[in-house]
Design an enzyme around this catalytic site. Sequence first.
Site, short mmCIF file in Angstrom:
data_model
loop_
_atom_site.label_atom_id
_atom_site.label_comp_id
_atom_site.label_asym_id
_atom_site.label_seq_id
_atom_site.Cartn_x
_atom_site.Cartn_y
_atom_site.Cartn_z
N ASN A 9 10.05 50.08 76.77
CA ASN A 9 9.54 51.45 76.80
C ASN A 9 9.75 52.02 78.21
O ASN A 9 9.23 51.47 79.18
CB ASN A 9 8.05 51.42 76.41
CG ASN A 9 7.43 52.79 76.41
OD1 ASN A 9 7.71 53.60 77.28
ND2 ASN A 9 6.58 53.06 75.44
N HIS A 12 7.45 55.36 81.67
CA HIS A 12 6.87 55.50 83.02
C HIS A 12 7.92 55.66 84.12
O HIS A 12 7.57 55.97 85.25
CB HIS A 12 5.87 54.38 83.28
CG HIS A 12 4.71 54.52 82.34
ND1 HIS A 12 3.98 55.69 82.24
CD2 HIS A 12 4.21 53.68 81.39
CE1 HIS A 12 3.06 55.56 81.31
NE2 HIS A 12 3.18 54.36 80.77
N HIS A 45 8.12 57.66 74.13
CA HIS A 45 7.04 58.41 73.47
C HIS A 45 7.10 59.85 73.94
O HIS A 45 6.84 60.14 75.11
CB HIS A 45 5.70 57.76 73.85
CG HIS A 45 4.51 58.36 73.17
ND1 HIS A 45 3.23 57.88 73.37
CD2 HIS A 45 4.38 59.39 72.31
CE1 HIS A 45 2.38 58.59 72.64
NE2 HIS A 45 3.04 59.51 72.00
N ARG A 47 5.25 62.83 74.08
CA ARG A 47 3.86 63.26 73.84
C ARG A 47 3.80 64.76 73.70
O ARG A 47 4.64 65.48 74.22
CB ARG A 47 2.97 62.81 75.00
CG ARG A 47 2.81 61.30 75.10
CD ARG A 47 1.77 60.94 76.16
NE ARG A 47 0.44 61.22 75.70
CZ ARG A 47 -0.44 60.31 75.27
NH1 ARG A 47 -0.12 59.04 75.28
NH2 ARG A 47 -1.62 60.69 74.86
N ARG A 51 3.98 64.78 79.13
CA ARG A 51 3.59 64.35 80.48
C ARG A 51 4.60 63.37 81.09
O ARG A 51 4.68 63.24 82.29
CB ARG A 51 2.20 63.70 80.45
CG ARG A 51 2.15 62.37 79.76
CD ARG A 51 0.80 61.72 79.91
NE ARG A 51 -0.21 62.39 79.14
CZ ARG A 51 -1.29 61.78 78.66
NH1 ARG A 51 -1.50 60.51 78.95
NH2 ARG A 51 -2.17 62.41 77.93
N GLU A 72 8.52 57.09 69.60
CA GLU A 72 7.06 57.08 69.35
C GLU A 72 6.58 58.51 69.29
O GLU A 72 6.88 59.31 70.19
CB GLU A 72 6.35 56.40 70.52
CG GLU A 72 6.23 54.94 70.38
CD GLU A 72 5.43 54.38 71.55
OE1 GLU A 72 4.59 55.08 72.12
OE2 GLU A 72 5.70 53.23 71.89
N THR A 103 -2.08 55.35 74.78
CA THR A 103 -2.50 55.33 73.38
C THR A 103 -3.66 54.34 73.23
O THR A 103 -3.46 53.13 73.30
CB THR A 103 -1.30 54.93 72.48
OG1 THR A 103 -0.17 55.68 72.91
CG2 THR A 103 -1.59 55.23 71.04
N GLU A 153 3.20 48.13 63.74
CA GLU A 153 3.14 47.59 65.09
C GLU A 153 1.68 47.34 65.40
O GLU A 153 0.86 48.27 65.39
CB GLU A 153 3.76 48.57 66.10
CG GLU A 153 3.69 48.01 67.53
CD GLU A 153 4.61 48.73 68.50
OE1 GLU A 153 5.69 49.17 68.10
OE2 GLU A 153 4.22 48.84 69.68
N HIS A 196 1.53 46.84 73.50
CA HIS A 196 0.57 47.58 74.34
C HIS A 196 -0.13 46.63 75.31
O HIS A 196 -0.85 45.72 74.90
CB HIS A 196 -0.49 48.34 73.54
CG HIS A 196 -1.00 49.53 74.32
ND1 HIS A 196 -1.89 49.41 75.34
CD2 HIS A 196 -0.69 50.85 74.25
CE1 HIS A 196 -2.10 50.60 75.86
NE2 HIS A 196 -1.40 51.49 75.22
N1 PXP Z 1 3.76 50.36 71.58
C1 PXP Z 1 3.18 51.57 71.42
C2 PXP Z 1 3.06 52.10 70.02
C3 PXP Z 1 2.72 52.33 72.51
O1 PXP Z 1 2.13 53.52 72.32
C4 PXP Z 1 2.92 51.81 73.81
C5 PXP Z 1 2.49 52.62 75.00
O2 PXP Z 1 3.24 53.78 75.07
C6 PXP Z 1 3.55 50.56 73.94
C7 PXP Z 1 3.93 49.85 72.82
C8 PXP Z 1 3.83 49.97 75.28
O3 PXP Z 1 2.64 49.74 75.95
P1 PXP Z 1 2.68 49.32 77.49
O4 PXP Z 1 3.29 50.46 78.23
O5 PXP Z 1 1.25 49.08 77.82
O6 PXP Z 1 3.53 48.08 77.57
#
Ligand code: PXP
Length: 249
Positions: A9, A12, A45, A47, A51, A72, A103, A153, A196
């Site tokens: 992901n 960030h 994602h 959003r 952001r 996402e 999330t 998930e 997550h």
């Molecule tokens: N899976 C989903 C559905 C999420 O919303 C997120 C966070 O955006 C992640 C995985 C990844 O989480 P993390 O950034 O804490 O590794």
Amino acid sequence: MAPLRLGVNIDHVATVRNARGGALPDPVRAALIAIEAGADGITAHLREDRRHIHDDDMIRLKREISKPLNFEMAATEQMLDIALRLKPHACCLVPEKRTERTTEGGLDVLGGHNHLKPFVAELKRAGIRVSMFIEPSGEALEASASAGAPVVELHTGAWCDALAQGEAARAAHEFERLRAAAAQTAALGLECHAGHGLDFDSARTIAALPQIVELNIGHFLIGEAIFVGLAHSVKAMRIAMTEGRAHAG
Ligand code: PXP
């Protein structure tokens, strides 16, 4: 034993870019480096408040990456419209609150069933693989299957929080919920993903659950990349997952 995929992901990277405005660091460049280092797919994602990831990032990701894109999104008409135009490999439906930092919980598949079922059907008609980001509970799994989602998930956040806070009993309880939920997916015909808050240790541990075929990991990998570089961070995560998978059973 099914192989365990890593979805990286890159949200960030966009968070850091947006802290200054402008174009750098570029999340698409991060996606390309992650793939080169062994990621099986890229997750982003979009959003409602934009952001981190922007609409144009999604378009460029779809165009430029060679591995599956997991989009996402919240189950809103605006996001449905974007997904149907973008046609990513997969859409992961997540709950979204404007005030949350990330999330926070799983999707309310039970309460939202009547809204989600036609939503899932429309994405599936477009050839998109749909997953539901849910709490590891039997009810949420059954509601996901009944809404027509082929994939769930499991939200690993509560377990990872308990680990981070050193609360061993709560961590053991949360892990048992994840283990039981993963075990239930096969009977319901659901493909099982998880994510997550995962880091090297938690990814190694959860990789041992044989039903889980994909982990989606972001914040930790991007944070680690600040110190060791993104390629190194992704490669080290792959090693942790492989080590954990060796204990699956
Ligand atoms: N899976 C989903 C559905 C999420 O919303 C997120 C966070 O955006 C992640 C995985 C990844 O989480 P993390 O950034 O804490 O590794």
